[in-house]
Design an enzyme around this catalytic site. Structure first.
Site, mmCIF file in Angstrom:
data_model
loop_
_atom_site.group_PDB
_atom_site.id
_atom_site.type_symbol
_atom_site.label_atom_id
_atom_site.label_comp_id
_atom_site.label_asym_id
_atom_site.label_seq_id
_atom_site.Cartn_x
_atom_site.Cartn_y
_atom_site.Cartn_z
ATOM 1 N N ASN A 10 35.930 22.907 35.999
ATOM 2 C CA ASN A 10 37.320 23.082 35.642
ATOM 3 C C ASN A 10 38.582 22.681 36.517
ATOM 4 O O ASN A 10 38.710 23.453 37.742
ATOM 5 C CB ASN A 10 37.700 24.507 35.207
ATOM 6 C CG ASN A 10 39.171 24.888 34.759
ATOM 7 O OD1 ASN A 10 39.857 24.138 34.608
ATOM 8 N ND2 ASN A 10 39.327 26.216 34.742
ATOM 9 N N TRP A 11 39.075 21.616 36.499
ATOM 10 C CA TRP A 11 40.005 21.000 37.427
ATOM 11 C C TRP A 11 41.150 21.616 37.275
ATOM 12 O O TRP A 11 42.352 21.322 38.180
ATOM 13 C CB TRP A 11 40.075 19.577 37.297
ATOM 14 C CG TRP A 11 38.844 18.835 37.782
ATOM 15 C CD1 TRP A 11 37.538 19.211 37.960
ATOM 16 C CD2 TRP A 11 38.794 17.400 37.670
ATOM 17 N NE1 TRP A 11 36.874 18.213 38.183
ATOM 18 C CE2 TRP A 11 37.300 17.005 37.890
ATOM 19 C CE3 TRP A 11 39.661 16.197 37.428
ATOM 20 C CZ2 TRP A 11 36.823 15.692 38.002
ATOM 21 C CZ3 TRP A 11 38.955 14.962 37.444
ATOM 22 C CH2 TRP A 11 37.726 14.812 37.862
ATOM 23 N N LYS A 12 41.683 22.335 36.420
ATOM 24 C CA LYS A 12 42.807 23.091 36.137
ATOM 25 C C LYS A 12 43.930 22.178 36.063
ATOM 26 O O LYS A 12 43.681 21.016 35.956
ATOM 27 C CB LYS A 12 42.923 24.262 37.153
ATOM 28 C CG LYS A 12 41.923 25.370 37.045
ATOM 29 C CD LYS A 12 42.029 26.527 38.116
ATOM 30 C CE LYS A 12 40.864 27.260 38.037
ATOM 31 N NZ LYS A 12 41.070 28.641 38.428
ATOM 32 N N HIS A 98 40.427 31.166 28.823
ATOM 33 C CA HIS A 98 40.204 31.241 30.367
ATOM 34 C C HIS A 98 41.278 32.368 31.044
ATOM 35 O O HIS A 98 42.201 32.505 30.179
ATOM 36 C CB HIS A 98 40.549 29.988 31.242
ATOM 37 C CG HIS A 98 40.198 29.801 32.488
ATOM 38 N ND1 HIS A 98 41.247 30.541 33.556
ATOM 39 C CD2 HIS A 98 39.209 29.546 33.148
ATOM 40 C CE1 HIS A 98 40.712 30.487 34.644
ATOM 41 N NE2 HIS A 98 39.639 29.750 34.872
ATOM 42 N N GLU A 100 43.154 32.560 33.172
ATOM 43 C CA GLU A 100 44.605 32.070 33.407
ATOM 44 C C GLU A 100 45.419 31.767 31.965
ATOM 45 O O GLU A 100 46.495 32.012 32.066
ATOM 46 C CB GLU A 100 44.585 30.826 34.073
ATOM 47 C CG GLU A 100 44.364 31.063 35.574
ATOM 48 C CD GLU A 100 43.604 29.932 36.400
ATOM 49 O OE1 GLU A 100 43.717 28.841 35.942
ATOM 50 O OE2 GLU A 100 42.884 30.281 37.438
ATOM 51 N N GLU A 171 33.611 35.492 33.629
ATOM 52 C CA GLU A 171 34.531 35.230 35.074
ATOM 53 C C GLU A 171 35.214 36.561 35.197
ATOM 54 O O GLU A 171 36.383 36.718 34.600
ATOM 55 C CB GLU A 171 35.355 34.050 34.567
ATOM 56 C CG GLU A 171 34.663 32.661 34.140
ATOM 57 C CD GLU A 171 35.381 31.466 34.521
ATOM 58 O OE1 GLU A 171 34.937 30.765 35.384
ATOM 59 O OE2 GLU A 171 36.538 31.367 34.083
ATOM 60 N N GLY A 177 39.234 32.152 42.295
ATOM 61 C CA GLY A 177 40.127 31.509 43.186
ATOM 62 C C GLY A 177 40.263 32.445 44.306
ATOM 63 O O GLY A 177 41.132 32.193 45.193
ATOM 64 N N SER A 217 34.395 31.727 42.025
ATOM 65 C CA SER A 217 34.196 31.600 43.642
ATOM 66 C C SER A 217 32.364 30.873 43.726
ATOM 67 O O SER A 217 32.192 31.412 44.536
ATOM 68 C CB SER A 217 34.494 32.532 44.424
ATOM 69 O OG SER A 217 35.999 32.808 44.516
ATOM 70 N N GLY A 239 37.532 25.916 42.071
ATOM 71 C CA GLY A 239 38.045 25.364 43.422
ATOM 72 C C GLY A 239 37.048 24.384 43.800
ATOM 73 O O GLY A 239 37.239 23.011 44.357
HETATM 74 C C1 PEP Z 1 37.535 29.292 37.190
HETATM 75 O O1 PEP Z 1 38.798 29.134 37.035
HETATM 76 O O2 PEP Z 1 37.004 29.093 36.297
HETATM 77 C C2 PEP Z 1 37.079 29.346 38.375
HETATM 78 C C3 PEP Z 1 35.821 30.084 38.309
HETATM 79 O O3 PEP Z 1 37.673 29.369 39.687
HETATM 80 P P1 PEP Z 1 36.965 29.391 41.019
HETATM 81 O O4 PEP Z 1 35.630 28.715 41.081
HETATM 82 O O5 PEP Z 1 38.063 28.813 42.052
HETATM 83 O O6 PEP Z 1 36.945 30.890 41.408
#
Ligand code: PEP
Length: 255
Positions: A10-12, A98, A100, A171, A177, A217, A239
């Protein structure tokens, strides 16, 4: 029944078109040279790069998805993108719910349920994200939070179509993040709970086939252990998906 593992990036809101094409070209090269497992690899770039990346990955097993979608298929919804538009540029997956989107855009389970239904009926596989905040984990409410997210988000979806047409991502918000990962034991406990709930919502047979990803993460140094847990069917990577080497090491950790 063996569930094929997924590694999804997921590049966001990162990477303009040139950067996106550069990153995908690097990933393709490393995958071709070094990845020997059968992981299903899915990239989720920003909307503006989807069509160009679809061309770039033609004849390559990497799949494409979008980070969000609107619940209606057409109409006066300025700024929004529909399922059929995503299909027309080569998407086969879409991330729905998600944290966010839940946190910054007030998307709730009822709305997410509409999005999931629209995605499935239009031929996109939703990756439905659920997860608790730090406060919910610490005060012990998180089992109920996850249960509600599952039951409300999946309301009205039939057991027959669920296994192939749906993926769940656990998640924990406190791990996204932040550099804090759930331990493999914490993640496995939740994944097994999710599978039990899916057995209630659908049926035990269906639940055994649905893939449940872990996100929060995931890095090259913790992926292998997480992916070895019996109910963790791969990862949704934020990330670390922005660095070709890290992302590909995570793909290789599938085994
Ligand atoms: C995500 O945004 O779905 C995610 C898991 O981010 P990160 O790997 O950066 O924690």
């Amino acid at each position: 029944m063996k569930r094929r593992k997924i590694v999804a990036g997921n590049w966001k809101m990162n990477n303009d078109l040139n950067e996106a094409l550069g990153l995908v070209t690097e990933i393709k090269g490393i995958v071709k040279d070094e990845v020997r497992n059968d992981a299903e690899i899915i990239l989720f770039p920003p909307y503006i790069s989807l069509a160009s990346i679809a061309k770039n990955i033609e004849k390559h097993p990497i799949l494409l998805g979008a980070q969000n979608v609107h619940q209606e298929n057409v109409g006066a919804y300025t700024g929004e993108i529909s399922v059929s538009m995503l299909k027309s540029v080569g998407c086969s997956y879409v991330i729905i719910g998600h944290s966010e989107r839940r946190q910054y855009f007030s998307e709730d389970n009822e709305l997410l349920n509409l999005k999931i239904k629209r995605a499935i009926s239009g031929g996109l596989v939703p990756i439905y994200c659920i997860g608790e905040t730090l406060e919910e984990r610490e005060n012990g409410d998180f089992w109920d939070v996850l249960k509600t997210q599952l039951w409300e988000g999946l309301e009205g979806i039939s057991a027959e179509i669920a296994p192939e047409k749906m993926v769940i991502a656990y998640e924990p918000v406190w791990a996204i993040g932040t550099g804090k990962t759930a331990s493999t034991e914490q993640a496995q406990d939740v994944h097994s709970y999710i599978r039990e709930e899916l057995a209630e919502i659908f049926s035990p047979e269906t639940a055994a086939q649905i893939r449940i990803l872990y996100g929060g993460s995931v890095k090259p140094d913790n992926a292998k252990e997480l992916f070895s847990a019996p109910d963790i069917d791969g990862g949704l990577i934020g990330g670390a998906s922005l660095k070709s080497r890290d992302f590909c090491e995570i793909i290789k950790a599938v085994g």
